[in-house]
Design a protein around this motif. Structure first.
Motif, PDB file in Angstrom:
ATOM      1  N   ILE A  60       0.834  -1.205   0.000  1.00 39.94           N
ATOM      2  CA  ILE A  60       0.000   0.000   0.000  1.00 39.94           C
ATOM      3  C   ILE A  60       0.871   1.259   0.000  1.00 39.94           C
ATOM      4  CG2 ILE A  60      -1.591   1.344   1.439  1.00 39.94           C
ATOM      5  CD1 ILE A  60      -3.052  -1.228   2.023  1.00 39.94           C
ATOM      6  N   THR A  61       1.979   1.237   0.721  1.00 39.85           N
ATOM      7  CA  THR A  61       2.864   2.405   0.704  1.00 39.85           C
ATOM      8  C   THR A  61       3.510   2.591  -0.662  1.00 39.85           C
ATOM      9  OG1 THR A  61       4.688   1.102   1.586  1.00 39.85           O
ATOM     10  CG2 THR A  61       3.368   2.333   3.155  1.00 39.85           C
ATOM     11  N   VAL A  62       3.863   1.499  -1.328  1.00 39.54           N
ATOM     12  CA  VAL A  62       4.440   1.608  -2.674  1.00 39.54           C
ATOM     13  C   VAL A  62       3.403   2.160  -3.645  1.00 39.54           C
ATOM     14  CG1 VAL A  62       5.349   0.274  -4.611  1.00 39.54           C
ATOM     15  CG2 VAL A  62       6.196  -0.148  -2.314  1.00 39.54           C
ATOM     16  N   ILE A  63       2.160   1.687  -3.537  1.00 40.80           N
ATOM     17  CA  ILE A  63       1.092   2.208  -4.398  1.00 40.80           C
ATOM     18  C   ILE A  63       0.876   3.698  -4.134  1.00 40.80           C
ATOM     19  CG2 ILE A  63      -1.404   2.109  -4.812  1.00 40.80           C
ATOM     20  CD1 ILE A  63      -1.188  -0.917  -4.324  1.00 40.80           C
ATOM     21  N   PHE A  64       0.908   4.096  -2.863  1.00 41.66           N
ATOM     22  CA  PHE A  64       0.757   5.516  -2.536  1.00 41.66           C
ATOM     23  C   PHE A  64       1.873   6.344  -3.169  1.00 41.66           C
ATOM     24  CE2 PHE A  64       2.095   9.018   0.206  1.00 41.66           C
ATOM     25  CZ  PHE A  64       0.974   9.823   0.092  1.00 41.66           C
ATOM     26  N   LEU A  65       3.108   5.860  -3.086  1.00 43.83           N
ATOM     27  CA  LEU A  65       4.220   6.610  -3.679  1.00 43.83           C
ATOM     28  C   LEU A  65       4.079   6.723  -5.193  1.00 43.83           C
ATOM     29  CD1 LEU A  65       7.263   5.331  -1.622  1.00 43.83           C
ATOM     30  CD2 LEU A  65       6.261   7.606  -1.608  1.00 43.83           C
ATOM     31  N   ILE A  66       3.644   5.642  -5.834  1.00 44.43           N
ATOM     32  CA  ILE A  66       3.471   5.678  -7.287  1.00 44.43           C
ATOM     33  C   ILE A  66       2.409   6.697  -7.674  1.00 44.43           C
ATOM     34  CG2 ILE A  66       2.637   4.329  -9.251  1.00 44.43           C
ATOM     35  CD1 ILE A  66       4.055   1.911  -7.972  1.00 44.43           C
ATOM     36  N   PHE A  67       1.250   6.659  -6.995  1.00 43.39           N
ATOM     37  CA  PHE A  67       0.190   7.610  -7.330  1.00 43.39           C
ATOM     38  C   PHE A  67       0.562   9.034  -6.939  1.00 43.39           C
ATOM     39  CE2 PHE A  67      -2.597   3.894  -7.790  1.00 43.39           C
ATOM     40  CZ  PHE A  67      -3.180   4.238  -8.995  1.00 43.39           C
ATOM     41  N   ASP A  68       1.365   9.191  -5.914  1.00 43.95           N
ATOM     42  CA  ASP A  68       1.817  10.524  -5.519  1.00 43.95           C
ATOM     43  C   ASP A  68       2.704  11.131  -6.609  1.00 43.95           C
ATOM     44  OD1 ASP A  68       1.900  12.637  -3.683  1.00 43.95           O
ATOM     45  OD2 ASP A  68       3.887  11.983  -2.993  1.00 43.95           O
TER      46      ASP A  68
END
Length: 117
Positions: A60-68
């Protein structure tokens, strides 16, 4: 030449006095060991470093960084509207948003956006 030497000595004396005063006047307490220990992501630094953590939380943190990062890439699209051809701008924005929505759909389809397992 002697003026530069005197100026250097004066600067060194003033900086040493300031450092000495900051050491004397600081309110740092060495009694509290817990506050002086490093804190990293909720892990106790004195314990074993290879304790397991939630892989789902990591994803979830990796997905957040990608979308950020992708949202940061959307911001320059708005000023480009006045500088480029509308048809080229629209195709570029549509393709970028399509890729974002396709990635979001894939992550939603794989149940990666659920907080609970």
């Amino acid at each position: 030449m002697i003026l530069i030497l005197y100026l250097t000595i004066v600067i060194m004396i003033i900086s040493n006095i300031m450092m000495f005063l900051s050491i004397i006047l600081s309110k740092k307490s060495y009694m509290d060991r817990e506050k002086c220990s490093p804190f990293e992501c909720g892990f106790d630094p004195e314990s074993f470093a290879r304790i397991p953590f939630s892989l789902h939380f990591f994803l979830i943190t990796v997905i957040f960084l990608i979308f950020d990062v992708e949202i940061a890439l959307i911001f320059p699209i708005i000023p480009l509207f006045k500088m480029t051809n509308f048809f080229i701008w629209f195709k570029m924005c549509f393709f970028f948003m399509f890729v974002l929505l396709l990635g979001l759909y894939h992550e939603w389809n794989q149940n990666m956006l659920n907080w609970t397992n």
